[in-house]
Scaffold this active site. Structure first.
Site: not given
Length: 236
Positions: A95, A208, A221
């Site tokens: 991520s 984010d 997710r």
């Protein structure tokens, strides 16, 4: 002569890990990849809970493994994989926080290069600043895969930060230089690959947005974090 294995951090014997390894920070994400993508996966590591599995994907042998959080952690695991287990290619899926207004939740970043505030490169005693980059063929293959799958993506520079909770992040400085996103591991992986003469690539999902404040929901997710895995496994 075969290197001495197991290593201090990986419990596998030489030969139990494939030449291509797809890695994720979370060892449970590695377990998920083993269950979703691999045929006949066999666990080769559980030292410190850093799970690793080897199986086949479309008839080709491949391993998946966790690498933990941050440059020191991925630095240890990838060094041992490249230098003691004969691994030739490592692809990290993880991520990242976007600092680009065109990259949103669920979009992919293919890290062509990695900036950092880490001192990791000091060990090489180079007379200048080293620019860690990915393997071009892996970058090209990942971009082509995103086009085939119809996934939103960008190729470019990421910032590998040494600090998650940063008192003074100076994010604007990285934005001014066209950096796309912030993560915490790519630079060590790319340096270890370069030093050992091997290949590496980082593919991140935007979780984010540091500028807009966007955050990932549990559903997002679950449904979009597999896109980077699709791309990674397409490169096997």
């Amino acid at each position: 002569m075969k290197p001495k294995t197991p290593t201090p951090h990986i419990g596998a014997q030489y030969g139990e890990i494939a030449e291509t390894v797809i890695m994720a920070g979370d060892p449970l994400r590695a377990k998920f990849m083993a269950e979703k993508f691999l045929d006949n996966p066999v666990q080769f590591n559980q030292v410190r809970g850093m799970l690793g599995f080897t199986g086949t994907y479309k008839g080709k042998r491949v391993s998946v493994m966790g690498h933990g959080m941050g440059i020191p952690s991925i630095g240890i695991y990838t060094y041992e994989l490249y230098n003691f287990y004969g691994v030739k290619t490592i692809i990290r899926v993880g991520s990242a926080g976007s600092i680009n207004l065109d990259l949103h939740i669920g979009d992919l970043v293919i890290a062509m290069g990695a900036c950092t505030d880490s001192n990791y490169a000091a060990q090489y005693e180079m007379p200048g600043t080293y620019a860690p980059i990915a393997d071009f063929n892996l970058v090209r293959g990942a971009a082509e895969a995103c086009e085939r799958f119809g996934y939103n993506y960008k190729v470019g520079n990421v910032f590998s930060s040494d600090v998650f909770y940063n008192e003074n992040s100076h994010t604007d400085k990285w934005i001014n230089m066209g950096v796309l996103a912030v993560e915490m591991e790519a630079v060590a992986l790319y340096m270890n690959a370069a030093r050992s003469g091997n290949r590496a690539l980082v593919i991140c999902t935007i979780s984010d947005h540091i500028i807009t404040g966007e955050v990932t929901t549990a559903e997002e997710r679950q449904t979009t974090f597999t896109h980077m895995m699709d791309v990674a496994f397409s490169l096997i």
